[in-house]
Design a protein around this motif. Structure first.
Motif, PDB file in Angstrom:
ATOM      1  N   LEU B 123       0.783  -1.223   0.028  1.00 33.92           N
ATOM      2  CA  LEU B 123      -0.093  -0.015  -0.137  1.00 33.92           C
ATOM      3  C   LEU B 123       0.899   1.298   0.017  1.00 33.92           C
ATOM      4  O   LEU B 123       0.281   2.216  -0.795  1.00 33.92           O
ATOM      5  CB  LEU B 123      -1.039  -0.017   1.191  1.00 33.92           C
ATOM      6  N   CYS B 124       1.822   1.171   0.912  1.00 33.52           N
ATOM      7  CA  CYS B 124       2.589   2.304   1.150  1.00 33.52           C
ATOM      8  C   CYS B 124       3.402   2.648  -0.509  1.00 33.52           C
ATOM      9  O   CYS B 124       3.375   3.894  -0.996  1.00 33.52           O
ATOM     10  CB  CYS B 124       3.827   2.195   1.816  1.00 33.52           C
ATOM     11  N   ALA B 127       0.960   4.061  -3.037  1.00 25.41           N
ATOM     12  CA  ALA B 127       0.645   5.593  -2.807  1.00 25.41           C
ATOM     13  C   ALA B 127       1.776   6.499  -3.148  1.00 25.41           C
ATOM     14  O   ALA B 127       1.421   7.799  -3.411  1.00 25.41           O
ATOM     15  CB  ALA B 127       0.047   5.721  -1.081  1.00 25.41           C
ATOM     16  N   CYS B 135      -2.868   2.376 -10.869  1.00 26.13           N
ATOM     17  CA  CYS B 135      -3.999   2.767  -9.821  1.00 26.13           C
ATOM     18  C   CYS B 135      -5.340   2.194 -10.508  1.00 26.13           C
ATOM     19  O   CYS B 135      -5.987   1.542  -9.543  1.00 26.13           O
ATOM     20  CB  CYS B 135      -4.099   4.167  -9.720  1.00 26.13           C
ATOM     21  N   ILE B 142      -8.145  -1.943  -3.403  1.00 26.32           N
ATOM     22  CA  ILE B 142      -8.127  -0.949  -2.337  1.00 26.32           C
ATOM     23  C   ILE B 142      -9.396  -0.614  -1.637  1.00 26.32           C
ATOM     24  O   ILE B 142      -9.528  -0.635  -0.700  1.00 26.32           O
ATOM     25  CB  ILE B 142      -7.590   0.397  -2.760  1.00 26.32           C
ATOM     26  N   CYS B 160      -4.111   5.400   0.426  1.00 28.28           N
ATOM     27  CA  CYS B 160      -3.816   4.891  -0.731  1.00 28.28           C
ATOM     28  C   CYS B 160      -5.021   5.249  -1.727  1.00 28.28           C
ATOM     29  O   CYS B 160      -4.688   5.752  -3.019  1.00 28.28           O
ATOM     30  CB  CYS B 160      -3.789   3.587  -0.681  1.00 28.28           C
ATOM     31  N   HIS B 163      -4.732   8.740  -3.013  1.00 26.78           N
ATOM     32  CA  HIS B 163      -3.508   8.913  -3.952  1.00 26.78           C
ATOM     33  C   HIS B 163      -4.286   8.462  -5.403  1.00 26.78           C
ATOM     34  O   HIS B 163      -3.955   9.205  -6.445  1.00 26.78           O
ATOM     35  CB  HIS B 163      -2.387   8.122  -3.728  1.00 26.78           C
TER      36      HIS B 163
END
Lengths: 193, 789
Positions: B123-124, B127, B135, B142, B160, B163
């Motif tokens: 996830l990090c 993002a 995406c 997500i 996330c 983003h």
């Protein structure tokens, strides 16, 4: 949104640089230099806010910085972040580092750059503030470190043994043992390092 | 061995390098070793190598060869390797690299991993550097993660999602429902993430606002909980319970309450409570209060609350902490447009901040001061601003100078004050003044006819003292050229006259011409000024002739052209010289889009009207071109040099000197009176006269006069125009109409008509005549054609 987080020392050497927007490598280094140039000119008793340099977006972006001993912690943010809030966030970040490294100093940041990055990713993600509770952050970081260590498995045993002995508190070896009128001189054993 | 040990060795080696060159050598060796290791088959030390590479990258050395290694490490099953791999991906990869597409699949797999820490890594990274394609691929994942039970994952998934919404705005609807349900969480981290997500959704898509306005009661409830709760050790920062979350919620409330009465009402109590209960002795409390104030000012809050907010800001302004002063000035800047009077009360403190040693505070104070300038405080404020200009940091000078000029233009109490201020700015900061200031200043000087003597004396003194500031020198040269005779006369009522001879003046101009500090434009000014003096002085005409002829062979084309033409003026057309170099008439400020009169002049022999207004920047060159036109239109016989004044029209416009000449050539016809009577009753006559007409606006003057035997008092005019037209009424010249037409009251109105609708205006008059008040309304349906069109 936070555009970049920079930590550098009083001479401008970067100790941590995290960019949340894409810049080329050259631009990143230039931004670090420009930010250092702007921030080092400031007196100690002026406010902690600065207009951003031209490379990082000019007057739309602000540099919010704090100076601790030999290090500058600089957050470059745009207008959607609260300036005073970010100032507090820097404080929380430094306190977290302090807890994780036990009286953190610049050397800790230099030699454990990856750990600092891990701590930072628990606080700020994708340019947005994720978690501000220090204990929560430390809990997560500890759990992740444990997971990494447990993976090392058998191969990590010697290293763990070495670090275990290092942490052992051996009593001071006496130089002379005096019992009555017998004096025994203790030979010099090589120290266990 | 953990990766850090080997990394530490390398770091130690790098640090022991004493020079930059040594360091480069060490790093090159290490990079070569790392590259070789990458090429080898899988060995245990891959993560160490990547960690070393990332360190080198931070120092600024190229590290792109590590990108594929990142991809490989991310795919590894071991956590330690994944961790370094993802870190490397965030630092080395970005959307533009092809390698970033390769990690999409790994991220997808990791998002469904059993361990939450692996999920969080994925996830990090998504993002931080997720591209639009990534995406789009991973958005459903997500969304699923937003609904898991694990709070740790939920909060990361929320950010996330922010983003993703930023990268691919079309996916915003996907997260609407999930975002709302997140607000029921207890975990502050999740709440924080949820509020950020909803804020982003509202900002991106204003049509989602009604949907989210329904959560205002929930937000108010959460805030109340935070504010009223006792000490909670978990989230406490300096006595405030989770100030970060409070600030976020306040910001969201601001967005939801804007322009919406219902939502604003729901928030009023809460905002009052926060404003009064928060302790602002530490930064955390101040942050919350500051955010509350901004929210109050932005929504439709009630009057008492607004006053409370401005008072809080005033308190902030007096605080000792510079940070808080800076922040309060920023918020005052935002509200100075809407609540001008409230901010005026704090003007004294703001002006004091101009003297603060902190450059950031100075900048804010300057912007605020310029916004606070008004007719009432112009004198005192301008004193402070001029003081500031003389000692301000160089990066603020240009802004200060132009700010002072525009403020002076809008609110100058008298012409002399205006000229004094402008001259002061030129002498202190002439180098930082914008180029457009020169023509506007010259235009100002020409309108102040009584002050010509005073102005030219002051400028001469300034010129003699310092010729390095280009704007100052240009204005000074122009004035000396125009009003040199006043200077030489040696008497002036307003200031100490300076006794100069013609030689001194010519010396000064020649110094400017020859100095290496003068720009080409400045030299042009000086040359023209010298030429103009030839008609205003008596003895040294030969000297002028010689100066001018020298420049006939100058390298600069512009100067050479001028010199050659002036030479011609001396030789062949000496009889015209006085006429051409005559005193310039008053220049009216023209609007852009008017031509500068040149094409009209060539056709002028048939026209009887005055030419349209000429902008000043073309004046000096126009003189030369006037000459060319005269010489080119050779059908007309040369006229005698005396010029009769242009026909006295009620219109105050003017043409260039050449235009006047050509009017003569065409013959003088009287121009019909262009004003139209709009009202005539009870002895009161109101005429409407059009001063200027363009496609998008009209400036007209209403002239009222009184033919009865007694004075009419309290005469006021009000005007109304159709909705799409904007009306500006200048102050009337008075409100008393003397009897028997002994005097008039005039009032100028300006209509701005951007949509080019047909113009109509309704005028209401009210006046007191013979003890009784009368009111009348009259409609003006058509505006007379202006004489200057």
């Amino acid at each position: 949104m936070i555009k970049a987080i920079l930590i550098f020392n009083n001479h401008g050497k970067p100790r941590l640089s995290k960019f949340y927007e894409h810049y080329t490598e050259d631009t990143e280094q230039q931004i670090i230099r420009e930010t250092f140039h702007l921030v080092s000119k400031r007196d100690d008793n002026v406010c902690n806010f600065l207009e951003g340099g031209m490379l990082i977006g000019g007057s739309d972006n602000k540099l919010i910085y704090r100076h601790y001993a030999t290090l500058y912690f600089v957050f470059c943010v745009d207008s959607s972040e609260s300036e005073l809030g970010i100032l507090d966030l820097i404080q929380v970040f430094v306190e977290t580092l302090d807890k994780c490294f036990e009286n953190v100093c610049e050397l800790d940041l230099i030699f454990h750059m990856d750990k600092v990055h891990n701590i930072l990713s628990e606080m700020v993600m994708g340019g947005m503030v994720l978690e501000t509770n220090m204990n929560e952050i430390i809990t997560q970081v500890d759990a992740q470190n444990k997971m990494e260590k447990s993976e090392a498995g058998i191969a990590g045993a010697p290293a763990r043994a070495v670090s275990a002995v290092k942490n052992m508190n051996l009593p001071e070896i006496p130089r002379n043992i005096n019992i009555g009128d017998i004096s025994i001189k203790v030979p010099n054993l090589p120290s266990f390092k | 061995m953990s990766p850090s040990v080997r990394l530490q060795e390398m770091i130690r080696v790098i640090r022991s390098a004493r020079t930059q060159c040594e360091e480069r050598g060490v790093i090159q060796k290490e990079c070569a070793a790392i590259r070789a290791q990458f090429r080898q088959a899988d060995n245990g030390g891959r993560s160490h190598n990547l960690a070393k590479l990332l360190y080198v990258h931070m120092l600024g050395y190229p590290a792109h060869f590590g990108q594929m290694e990142c991809v490989r490490l991310i795919a590894s099953p071991r956590y330690s390797e994944k961790r370094v791999g993802y870190l490397g991906a965030m630092m080395l990869l970005d959307e533009k690299q092809d390698a970033s597409l390769l990690i999409t699949n790994s991220i997808k797999n990791d998002l469904s991993h059993s361990s939450p820490y692996v999920q969080s890594l994925a996830l990090c990274t998504l993002a931080c550097m997720g591209s639009a394609e990534m995406c789009r691929d991973l958005a459903p994942e997500i969304d699923r993660l937003l609904k898991t039970a694990n709070a740790y994952i939920k909060k990361k998934a929320a950010l996330c999602a922010v983003h993703i919404v930023r990268k691919v705005p079309e996916l915003a609807e996907l997260f609407n429902t999930a975002a709302r349900s997140l607000l029921t969480e207890k975990n502050h981290g999740v709440l924080h993430g949820a509020v950020v997500l909803i804020t982003e959704l509202c900002e991106r898509n204003p049509s989602a606002l009604p949907h989210f306005r329904k959560i205002v009661p929930d937000l108010v409830h959460i805030m109340k909980g935070l504010v009223m709760s006792g000490y909670s050790p978990e989230h406490n920062v300096a006595g405030i319970s989770d100030p970060f979350l409070q600030v976020r919620i306040l910001r969201l409330l601001r967005i939801l309450g804007r322009n919406d009465d219902e939502a604003s009402d729901a928030m009023n109590d809460l905002l009052a409570q926060v404003a009064t209960n928060t302790d602002s002795s530490k930064t955390a409390g101040s942050a919350v209060l500051y955010e509350t104030v901004l929210t109050i000012m932005d929504i439709n809050s009630e009057c008492g609350l607004r006053i409370l907010a401005v008072n809080i800001l005033g308190r902030f302004l007096l605080s000792n902490d510079r940070n808080i002063r800076y922040v309060s000035m920023m918020s005052l800047q935002k509200i100075v447009q809407t609540d001008h009077n409230a901010v005026q009360r704090h003007r004294g403190t703001i002006v004091d901040c101009l003297k603060d040693q902190d450059a950031s505070v100075k900048r804010r104070a300057l912007e605020l001061s310029l916004a606070l300038v008004s007719a009432a405080n112009i004198r005192s404020l301008m004193k402070e601003l001029l003081l500031f200009l003389s000692c301000c940091p160089p990066e603020l000078r240009a802004q200060t100078a132009s700010g002072i000029f525009s403020a002076a233009e809008r609110f100058a109490p008298s012409q002399r004050w205006h000229i004094d201020t402008a001259l002061h700015v030129l002498t202190t900061a002439g180098g930082d003044v914008r180029d457009e200031m020169v023509p506007s200043l010259i235009q100002l000087i020409t309108t102040a006819t009584e002050l010509h003597c005073y102005t030219v004396h002051k400028l001469y003194r300034a010129l003699v003292a310092d010729i390095s500031q280009q704007s100052l020198v240009q204005v000074a040269c122009w004035c000396i050229g125009e009003y040199g005779d006043l200077l030489l006369r040696g008497e002036c009522e307003e200031t100490e006259p300076v006794q100069v001879t013609e030689d001194d003046v010519l010396d000064a101009l020649e110094t400017v011409l020859q100095s290496h500090m003068s720009s080409p434009a400045t030299r042009g000014f000086a040359l023209t000024a010298t030429m103009k003096l030839s008609t205003r002085i008596s003895r040294n005409v030969d000297r002028i002739r010689s100066i001018v002829s020298i420049y006939g062979s100058c390298i600069d084309v512009e100067l050479q052209q001028r010199a050659v033409e002036y030479n011609a003026l001396f030789k062949k057309y000496d009889h015209m010289r006085a006429a051409v170099l005559e005193r310039m008439p008053v220049i009216d400020r023209s609007s852009p889009g008017h031509d500068n009169g040149e094409p009209a002049m060539i056709q002028a022999p048939d026209k009887t009207k005055n030419n349209p207004v000429v902008t000043l920047t073309q004046e000096p060159t126009n003189q030369a071109r006037d000459l060319l036109d005269l010489l080119g239109g050779s059908d007309e016989p040369a006229q005698p040099s005396t010029v009769q004044p242009a026909p006295a029209a009620p219109v105050p416009d003017s043409g260039s000197a050449g235009g006047d000449l050509l009017d003569l050539l065409g013959g003088l016809d009287s121009i019909p009176d262009p004003s139209v009577t709009v009202y005539e009753q009870n002895g009161v006559t109101v005429k409407l006269r059009c001063d200027r007409q363009t496609d998008v606006g009209v400036t007209a003057t209403l002239v009222a006069s009184n033919t009865t035997d007694s004075d009419i008092t309290q005469f006021t005019l009000q005007a109304a125009v159709p909705k799409c037209v904007q009306l500006q009424m200048r102050a009337p010249s008075g409100d008393v109409l003397p009897a028997r037409g002994a005097g008039q009251v005039t009032q100028t109105v300006h209509l701005n008509n951007p949509n080019k609708v047909s113009l109509r205006m309704r005028v209401r008059l009210s006046y007191c005549s013979g003890g009784s008040t009368c009111q009348d309304t009259v409609q003006v349906d058509s505006f007379p054609a202006s004489a200057s069109h």
